[in-house]
Design a protein around this motif. Structure first.
Motif, PDB file in Angstrom:
ATOM      1  N   ASN A  15     -44.492 -21.225  -3.567  1.00  0.00           N
ATOM      2  CA  ASN A  15     -45.548 -20.116  -2.996  1.00  0.00           C
ATOM      3  C   ASN A  15     -44.581 -18.854  -3.047  1.00  0.00           C
ATOM      4  O   ASN A  15     -43.706 -18.676  -2.339  1.00  0.00           O
ATOM      5  CB  ASN A  15     -45.902 -20.503  -1.590  1.00  0.00           C
ATOM      6  N   VAL A  16     -45.359 -17.990  -3.827  1.00  0.00           N
ATOM      7  CA  VAL A  16     -44.863 -16.667  -3.888  1.00  0.00           C
ATOM      8  C   VAL A  16     -45.407 -15.506  -3.009  1.00  0.00           C
ATOM      9  O   VAL A  16     -46.724 -15.814  -2.763  1.00  0.00           O
ATOM     10  CB  VAL A  16     -44.703 -15.970  -5.379  1.00  0.00           C
ATOM     11  N   ALA A  17     -44.837 -14.543  -2.711  1.00  0.00           N
ATOM     12  CA  ALA A  17     -45.315 -13.503  -1.664  1.00  0.00           C
ATOM     13  C   ALA A  17     -46.207 -12.839  -2.652  1.00  0.00           C
ATOM     14  O   ALA A  17     -46.211 -12.637  -3.874  1.00  0.00           O
ATOM     15  CB  ALA A  17     -44.378 -12.812  -1.053  1.00  0.00           C
ATOM     16  N   PRO A  18     -47.703 -12.268  -1.877  1.00  0.00           N
ATOM     17  CA  PRO A  18     -48.435 -11.424  -2.519  1.00  0.00           C
ATOM     18  C   PRO A  18     -47.647 -10.083  -3.167  1.00  0.00           C
ATOM     19  O   PRO A  18     -46.726  -9.679  -2.552  1.00  0.00           O
ATOM     20  CB  PRO A  18     -49.442 -10.910  -1.423  1.00  0.00           C
ATOM     21  N   GLU A  19     -48.103  -9.769  -4.094  1.00  0.00           N
ATOM     22  CA  GLU A  19     -47.779  -8.532  -4.905  1.00  0.00           C
ATOM     23  C   GLU A  19     -46.045  -8.838  -5.497  1.00  0.00           C
ATOM     24  O   GLU A  19     -45.533  -7.737  -6.036  1.00  0.00           O
ATOM     25  CB  GLU A  19     -47.639  -7.357  -4.023  1.00  0.00           C
ATOM     26  N   ALA A  20     -45.705  -9.992  -5.627  1.00  0.00           N
ATOM     27  CA  ALA A  20     -44.352 -10.176  -6.161  1.00  0.00           C
ATOM     28  C   ALA A  20     -44.533  -9.930  -7.626  1.00  0.00           C
ATOM     29  O   ALA A  20     -45.527 -10.631  -8.107  1.00  0.00           O
ATOM     30  CB  ALA A  20     -43.960 -11.762  -5.696  1.00  0.00           C
ATOM     31  N   VAL A  21     -43.543  -9.702  -8.323  1.00  0.00           N
ATOM     32  CA  VAL A  21     -43.520  -9.494  -9.602  1.00  0.00           C
ATOM     33  C   VAL A  21     -42.588 -11.011  -9.985  1.00  0.00           C
ATOM     34  O   VAL A  21     -41.482 -11.147  -9.831  1.00  0.00           O
ATOM     35  CB  VAL A  21     -42.808  -8.350 -10.328  1.00  0.00           C
ATOM     36  N   ILE A  22     -43.379 -11.845 -10.899  1.00  0.00           N
ATOM     37  CA  ILE A  22     -42.693 -12.994 -11.366  1.00  0.00           C
ATOM     38  C   ILE A  22     -42.522 -12.874 -12.995  1.00  0.00           C
ATOM     39  O   ILE A  22     -43.208 -12.373 -13.519  1.00  0.00           O
ATOM     40  CB  ILE A  22     -43.680 -14.115 -11.242  1.00  0.00           C
ATOM     41  N   SER A  23     -41.503 -13.229 -13.408  1.00  0.00           N
ATOM     42  CA  SER A  23     -41.012 -13.253 -14.767  1.00  0.00           C
ATOM     43  C   SER A  23     -41.596 -14.379 -15.464  1.00  0.00           C
ATOM     44  O   SER A  23     -41.187 -15.466 -15.109  1.00  0.00           O
ATOM     45  CB  SER A  23     -39.451 -12.983 -15.003  1.00  0.00           C
ATOM     46  N   PRO A  87     -54.604 -13.653  -1.844  1.00  0.00           N
ATOM     47  CA  PRO A  87     -55.820 -14.061  -1.489  1.00  0.00           C
ATOM     48  C   PRO A  87     -56.467 -13.374  -0.455  1.00  0.00           C
ATOM     49  O   PRO A  87     -55.697 -12.731   0.410  1.00  0.00           O
ATOM     50  CB  PRO A  87     -55.582 -15.608  -0.918  1.00  0.00           C
ATOM     51  N   LYS A  88     -57.597 -13.297  -0.427  1.00  0.00           N
ATOM     52  CA  LYS A  88     -58.458 -12.418   0.803  1.00  0.00           C
ATOM     53  C   LYS A  88     -58.218 -13.315   2.076  1.00  0.00           C
ATOM     54  O   LYS A  88     -58.158 -14.559   2.255  1.00  0.00           O
ATOM     55  CB  LYS A  88     -59.793 -12.494   0.209  1.00  0.00           C
ATOM     56  N   LYS A  89     -58.182 -12.533   3.199  1.00  0.00           N
ATOM     57  CA  LYS A  89     -57.897 -13.049   4.397  1.00  0.00           C
ATOM     58  C   LYS A  89     -58.913 -14.188   4.849  1.00  0.00           C
ATOM     59  O   LYS A  89     -58.881 -15.191   5.387  1.00  0.00           O
ATOM     60  CB  LYS A  89     -57.752 -12.186   5.490  1.00  0.00           C
ATOM     61  N   ALA A  90     -60.211 -13.917   4.488  1.00  0.00           N
ATOM     62  CA  ALA A  90     -61.100 -14.950   4.828  1.00  0.00           C
ATOM     63  C   ALA A  90     -61.375 -16.065   3.796  1.00  0.00           C
ATOM     64  O   ALA A  90     -61.944 -16.858   3.832  1.00  0.00           O
ATOM     65  CB  ALA A  90     -62.632 -14.081   4.786  1.00  0.00           C
ATOM     66  N   GLY A  91     -60.343 -15.980   2.631  1.00  0.00           N
ATOM     67  CA  GLY A  91     -60.664 -17.098   1.675  1.00  0.00           C
ATOM     68  C   GLY A  91     -59.403 -18.131   2.192  1.00  0.00           C
ATOM     69  O   GLY A  91     -58.882 -18.268   3.220  1.00  0.00           O
ATOM     70  N   PRO A  92     -59.201 -18.789   0.833  1.00  0.00           N
ATOM     71  CA  PRO A  92     -58.127 -20.027   1.235  1.00  0.00           C
ATOM     72  C   PRO A  92     -56.771 -19.313   1.432  1.00  0.00           C
ATOM     73  O   PRO A  92     -56.518 -18.289   1.192  1.00  0.00           O
ATOM     74  CB  PRO A  92     -58.219 -20.691  -0.312  1.00  0.00           C
ATOM     75  N   SER A  93     -55.841 -20.191   1.843  1.00  0.00           N
ATOM     76  CA  SER A  93     -54.544 -19.705   2.265  1.00  0.00           C
ATOM     77  C   SER A  93     -53.599 -19.732   1.041  1.00  0.00           C
ATOM     78  O   SER A  93     -52.699 -18.942   1.064  1.00  0.00           O
ATOM     79  CB  SER A  93     -53.949 -20.824   3.401  1.00  0.00           C
ATOM     80  N   THR A  94     -54.058 -20.328  -0.125  1.00  0.00           N
ATOM     81  CA  THR A  94     -53.250 -20.224  -1.315  1.00  0.00           C
ATOM     82  C   THR A  94     -54.292 -20.054  -2.553  1.00  0.00           C
ATOM     83  O   THR A  94     -55.381 -20.427  -2.138  1.00  0.00           O
ATOM     84  CB  THR A  94     -52.277 -21.106  -1.391  1.00  0.00           C
ATOM     85  N   LEU A  95     -53.757 -19.102  -3.517  1.00  0.00           N
ATOM     86  CA  LEU A  95     -54.627 -19.302  -4.762  1.00  0.00           C
ATOM     87  C   LEU A  95     -53.407 -19.991  -5.699  1.00  0.00           C
ATOM     88  O   LEU A  95     -52.263 -19.537  -6.021  1.00  0.00           O
ATOM     89  CB  LEU A  95     -54.821 -17.867  -4.996  1.00  0.00           C
ATOM     90  N   THR A  96     -53.948 -20.784  -6.788  1.00  0.00           N
ATOM     91  CA  THR A  96     -53.159 -21.477  -7.764  1.00  0.00           C
ATOM     92  C   THR A  96     -53.733 -21.253  -9.011  1.00  0.00           C
ATOM     93  O   THR A  96     -55.151 -21.251  -9.177  1.00  0.00           O
ATOM     94  CB  THR A  96     -53.020 -23.098  -7.391  1.00  0.00           C
ATOM     95  N   TYR A  97     -52.880 -20.616 -10.015  1.00  0.00           N
ATOM     96  CA  TYR A  97     -53.277 -20.391 -11.399  1.00  0.00           C
ATOM     97  C   TYR A  97     -52.476 -21.038 -12.263  1.00  0.00           C
ATOM     98  O   TYR A  97     -51.366 -21.196 -12.077  1.00  0.00           O
ATOM     99  CB  TYR A  97     -53.348 -18.942 -11.537  1.00  0.00           C
ATOM    100  N   THR A 119     -48.436 -20.272  -7.582  1.00  0.00           N
ATOM    101  CA  THR A 119     -49.365 -20.447  -6.404  1.00  0.00           C
ATOM    102  C   THR A 119     -48.870 -19.040  -5.375  1.00  0.00           C
ATOM    103  O   THR A 119     -47.851 -19.110  -5.437  1.00  0.00           O
ATOM    104  CB  THR A 119     -48.990 -21.725  -5.595  1.00  0.00           C
ATOM    105  N   VAL A 120     -49.807 -18.640  -5.129  1.00  0.00           N
ATOM    106  CA  VAL A 120     -49.696 -17.256  -4.254  1.00  0.00           C
ATOM    107  C   VAL A 120     -50.166 -17.467  -3.060  1.00  0.00           C
ATOM    108  O   VAL A 120     -51.296 -17.835  -2.643  1.00  0.00           O
ATOM    109  CB  VAL A 120     -50.699 -16.014  -4.895  1.00  0.00           C
ATOM    110  N   ALA A 121     -49.354 -17.190  -1.919  1.00  0.00           N
ATOM    111  CA  ALA A 121     -49.697 -17.671  -0.657  1.00  0.00           C
ATOM    112  C   ALA A 121     -50.504 -16.197   0.118  1.00  0.00           C
ATOM    113  O   ALA A 121     -50.163 -15.055  -0.293  1.00  0.00           O
ATOM    114  CB  ALA A 121     -48.357 -17.823   0.258  1.00  0.00           C
ATOM    115  N   ALA A 122     -51.223 -16.738   0.909  1.00  0.00           N
ATOM    116  CA  ALA A 122     -52.046 -15.495   1.669  1.00  0.00           C
ATOM    117  C   ALA A 122     -50.932 -14.612   2.590  1.00  0.00           C
ATOM    118  O   ALA A 122     -49.985 -15.281   2.960  1.00  0.00           O
ATOM    119  CB  ALA A 122     -52.826 -16.072   2.511  1.00  0.00           C
ATOM    120  N   PRO A 123     -51.292 -13.300   2.852  1.00  0.00           N
ATOM    121  CA  PRO A 123     -50.313 -12.749   3.758  1.00  0.00           C
ATOM    122  C   PRO A 123     -50.501 -13.103   5.182  1.00  0.00           C
ATOM    123  O   PRO A 123     -51.430 -13.664   5.675  1.00  0.00           O
ATOM    124  CB  PRO A 123     -51.056 -11.290   3.591  1.00  0.00           C
ATOM    125  N   ALA A 124     -49.435 -12.978   5.863  1.00  0.00           N
ATOM    126  CA  ALA A 124     -49.424 -13.454   7.197  1.00  0.00           C
ATOM    127  C   ALA A 124     -50.128 -12.600   8.197  1.00  0.00           C
ATOM    128  O   ALA A 124     -50.417 -11.648   7.895  1.00  0.00           O
ATOM    129  CB  ALA A 124     -47.852 -13.654   7.775  1.00  0.00           C
TER     130      ALA A 124
END
Length: 124
Positions: A15-23, A87-97, A119-124
């Motif tokens: 699970n990566v943090a939102p706005e993380a830059v992934i290589s 992910p949007k706060k009202a949406g799922p806790s993670t998004l997977t692509y 997999t992107v984790a929702a902000p806390a």
């Protein structure tokens, strides 16, 4: 000639943090005669449905100068960045692509690189 492609992400399964830059690393493997990579487009799809996503993941336009040679019986490695949006706060806790790439070669063939999972984790 057969060229195959595979994407590997620096933090693909975690699970990566939102706005993380992934290589992301695209490796093209060629078991035939040399051919040129003349274009490629990074892709982000939902692994289950294969639906193209345009908003939640930003894919880098900072791609290498093309064409680049995929040597005979060898490999070519290309890197690009992926920015994982939250992910949007009202949406799922993670998004997977599935992060992949569509590649065009000088012989006219199109290669769809095997994607890696992000997999992107929702902000806390």
């Amino acid at each position: 000639m057969a060229v195959t492609g595979v994407i590997t992400l620096s933090d693909g399964s975690a699970n990566v943090a939102p706005e993380a830059v992934i290589s992301a690393v695209l490796v093209l493997t060629n078991d035939g005669a040399a051919v040129n990579l003349v274009g490629f487009v990074p892709t982000a799809v939902t692994p289950a449905g294969g639906t193209a996503q345009t908003g939640p993941v930003a894919l880098s336009d900072m791609r290498p100068s093309l064409p680049q040679v995929v040597p005979a019986s060898s490999t070519l490695t290309v890197t690009f960045d992926v920015v994982a949006h939250a992910p949007k706060k009202a949406g799922p806790s993670t998004l997977t692509y599935g992060i992949g790439a569509t590649c065009r070669l000088s012989d006219g063939s199109i290669i769809y690189a095997t994607p890696d999972t992000l997999t992107v984790a929702a902000p806390a």
